[in-house]
Write a protein that holds these residues in place. Structure first.
Motif, short mmCIF file in Angstrom:
data_model
loop_
_atom_site.label_atom_id
_atom_site.label_comp_id
_atom_site.label_asym_id
_atom_site.label_seq_id
_atom_site.Cartn_x
_atom_site.Cartn_y
_atom_site.Cartn_z
N LYS A 598 83.46 33.88 33.18
CA LYS A 598 83.86 32.53 33.55
C LYS A 598 82.83 32.05 34.58
O LYS A 598 82.65 32.68 35.63
CB LYS A 598 85.26 32.56 34.16
CG LYS A 598 85.75 31.20 34.62
CD LYS A 598 87.07 31.34 35.37
CE LYS A 598 87.45 30.01 36.00
NZ LYS A 598 88.51 30.17 36.99
N GLU A 637 82.32 29.14 29.73
CA GLU A 637 82.41 30.57 29.38
C GLU A 637 81.09 30.96 28.75
O GLU A 637 80.61 30.27 27.84
CB GLU A 637 83.53 30.80 28.36
CG GLU A 637 84.91 30.47 28.88
CD GLU A 637 85.97 30.62 27.79
OE1 GLU A 637 85.60 30.94 26.63
OE2 GLU A 637 87.15 30.41 28.10
N LEU A 665 85.84 37.48 32.51
CA LEU A 665 86.97 36.77 31.90
C LEU A 665 87.65 37.63 30.83
O LEU A 665 88.83 37.91 30.90
CB LEU A 665 86.47 35.46 31.30
CG LEU A 665 87.49 34.47 30.77
CD1 LEU A 665 88.44 34.02 31.88
CD2 LEU A 665 86.80 33.26 30.15
#
Length: 688
Positions: A598, A637, A665
């Motif tokens: 992330k 992302e 993430l």
């Protein structure tokens, strides 16, 4: 004692002239006979070989100097993005941040960043527009930049006389006096130049209006047309600085020694002393209840550690700021963070690379002690009978990692131990051993941060390492449900081995890990052997079928099998479980997974297009955008494999004005075409 002390942090982006300014001030105070230059590598504040090589401060320097019955304690902080964490931590020890603005380049992103730190700490600020003697220097443009980018509100206290190579003097708007400087930096009072009279009158009126904002009584008198005396102006100015109503703007040239004496006068007369700061908030270590400590020499002793230096001669130097109470030249105190007593033999003040003995320290004093056993940066020191714990600032999050490879074989442990000592000095570094990739990883704020640490490692501990891009910790998983048999049968005289199990292996959602289900009915495999089947699968799945990365996110259900009354054993069923796993993997369409991060990028508007394009080229997925002042915040992302070298790339795309942070993430499937290349590459490396 400490009402005449001024702790001032010099803050700005790299190259704004902080170290040169500190050098001139030290000389003005009569502590040096010659003025050092950053370019010549002979300044009092920059003395580490890594700093001399790069001609820049990589760590905060400290110096106390006497000035007109006051003591000015300077903290010269680094401005390079790689070392901004040190500035953040050391600014906690100041009562004022002096923001140095380059009159040619204006306010850069690191200057905005340190101004934000000052805001976080509620730290009073002043601004010094430097380098007004340089070509293309522009006081008005630099001021507009400061007004647009910095808080609290900048207000003009001085005007420059002349511009660029003709800059030779300063008008003080409070005293309404003009000063002209000779080549040696000596000032002579002169008449305010005729061509500046109108501008001076206008700015003086604006100054009075701005200063009056800090005091309701003064503003009333001003609006009623009363004359405000210069002393009242100075007193109200001091009040407004302390309350962060405004940040006074002064100007000059450090290298040409213009305006530095006026700046030092201003520091002595207008900046707050430690005793004028509000009580410091802390907690009671026993129950975490909020408590506060007055900055009073008669209060119980307390202080906090904001820096540690690994000194080759004195051992570990612990630098701390006294908040309340008094310390003598030697004695004990209590570390409430580590819950331990510490003893010190000598109190020191720091003057550049030297340490000088001190007999005592009171509120506001910045002092050091050597060879404490447990105390680290961020710890609170206090009186054991009156415990308090302060919250210290956290270092900036790391942005880039390198794998370290020893130049000399067998030096791995030495690398780890030596780096651990350097991490005491620089807590913005992170060190870890990745059990999976068998690498030692060093993470920092940028490539220069890591490289200078490696240079220091060689110089201080004689350990040489090579920097490599870290291996990506891939994972493997399956995409298809299959049912297979794992059978282990061995008969070669004497006791045999027999284990037989059938397992159903099926994929689970991403991030679910591993599940084992016992679905045996009727005792076809005795209960005592079922955990062995699970153990066999768990051990085997540490190596996936593609290239040996751990296999994750699947369920294994044992639903049938057989056993032998004599030859079956836990070991036999463990082997059967691992055989079943390997067979199932081959049939269940194995795929490669990669870590996805992330990412948050903060950038000025004008670089948005470049960053978005670059993000797409890295297989990134932009989730959204927000505004933050004059900056844009991009949330995305991105696969880690595409992002390991992002720090230098972002810097070059945005001219050093972009910043980013990232955190793990999840794992996602690698696109087939890329997975094929990754598998080929890793297999080739494994064969070498």
């Amino acid at each position: 004692m400490n009402e005449t002390l001024r702790n001032v942090a010099l803050v700005a982006h790299g190259g704004a002239g902080k170290t040169s300014l500190a050098e001139i001030m030290i000389n003005k105070a009569g502590l040096t006979t010659r003025i050092g230059r950053v370019e010549d590598g002979n300044t009092m504040m920059d003395f580490e070989p890594e700093e001399l090589k790069r001609q820049a401060s990589l760590s905060s320097g400290f110096f106390q100097l006497p000035w007109k019955k006051h003591t000015i304690s300077l903290i010269d902080t680094p401005g390079d993005q790689n070392f901004i964490s040190d500035a953040k931590l050391c600014m906690q020890a100041a009562e004022t941040a002096l923001i140095v603005v380059d009159a040619v380049d204006g306010v850069k992103v690191q200057t905005e960043q340190v101004a934000e730190f000052a805001s976080d700490y509620n730290l009073p600020c002043a601004i010094f527009i430097n380098k007004l003697d340089r070509e293309r220097a522009d006081f008005t443009r630099a001021l507009e930049d400061a007004v647009q980018c910095l808080s609290p509100k900048p207000i003009i206290l001085q005007l420059p006389i002349g511009a660029e190579d003709e800059f030779n003097g300063i008008v003080d708007l409070i005293g309404m006096k003009a000063y002209q400087y000779d080549d040696s930096g000596n000032a002579t009072e002169i008449e305010i130049p005729a061509d500046m009279q109108d501008a001076v009158e206008t700015e003086r009126e604006t100054l009075i209006e701005n200063v009056a904002e800090a005091d309701d009584a003064i503003i009333e008198r001003y609006l009623e047309g009363e004359t405000i005396s210069n002393q009242e102006l100075r007193d109200t100015l001091k009040k407004g600085i302390l309350s962060r109503t405004f940040a006074p703007v002064l100007c000059g040239s450090a290298t040409h020694n213009i305006g530095v004496d006026l700046l030092m006068d201003f520091m002595a007369t207008c900046l707050p002393s430690p005793l004028e700061m509000p009580p410091k908030q802390g907690v009671n270590p026993a129950n975490d209840d909020a408590i506060e400590r007055e900055r009073d020499p008669e209060a119980p002793f307390s202080g906090f550690v904001f820096k540690t230096v690994a000194d080759p001669y004195a051992g570990r130097l612990t630098i701390f700021k006294v908040i309340s109470g008094k310390l003598g030249g030697d004695g004990n105190f209590y570390n409430s963070t580590k819950e331990t007593r510490e003893r010190f033999n000598q109190l020191l003040t720091i003057a550049g690379k030297e340490q000088k003995p001190a007999t005592e320290a009171g509120p506001g004093s910045i002092v050091a002690v050597a060879k404490l056993k447990e105390t680290k940066t961020g710890d609170t020191l206090c009186d054991e009978g009156n415990k308090i714990r302060y919250t210290c600032a956290e270092p900036m999050p790391t942005l880039i990692s390198f794998a370290l490879e020893s130049k000399a074989t067998g030096d791995e442990d030495k690398i780890y131990i030596s780096l651990t000592k350097l991490l005491e000095e620089d807590i913005s570094l992170k060190l870890e051993r990745n059990a999976e990739t068998k690498e030692i990883l060093l993470s920092g704020l940028g490539q220069v941060h890591i490289e200078s640490t490696i240079e220091k490692l060689k110089r201080k501990f004689n350990v040489e390492v090579l920097l490599k891009t870290p291996k990506i910790p891939y994972r493997e998983t399956i995409k298809k449900k299959v049912r297979v048999q794992g059978k282990h049968k061995k008969q070669s005289g004497g006791h045999g081995q027999y284990g037989d199990c059938w397992i159903v292996m099926e994929p689970l959602p991403r991030g679910a890990g591993f599940e084992f289900v016992d679905a045996i009915v009727g005792g076809v495999i005795p209960k005592q052997y079922i955990p062995a089947v699970e153990k066999g699968i768990v051990e085997a799945c540490q190596k996936g079928p593609l290239i040996g990365f751990p296999c994750v996110d699947f369920r294994a259900t044992v639903d049938f099998g057989s056993y032998h009354a004599v030859d079956s054993s836990e070991m036999a069923f463990k082997v059967a479980g691992s055989l079943a796993y390997k067979k199932a993997c081959e049939e269940a369409s194995p795929v490669l997974l990669e870590p996805v991060m992330k990412v948050t990028v903060v950038t000025p508007d004008e670089y948005m297009g470049d960053i978005m394009g670059d993000m797409n080229s890295r297989r990134g997925r932009v989730l959204g955008m927000d505004s933050a002042g004059k900056n844009q915040v991009i949330n995305a992302e991105v696969p880690l494999a595409e992002f390991q070298t992002y720090a230098p790339d972002l810097r070059s795309m945005t001219g050093g004005r972009g910043m980013y942070s990232m955190e793990f993430l999840r794992y996602d499937e690698v696109p087939a075409q890329i997975a094929t290349k990754v598998i080929e590459q890793i297999k080739a490396e494994q064969e070498e």
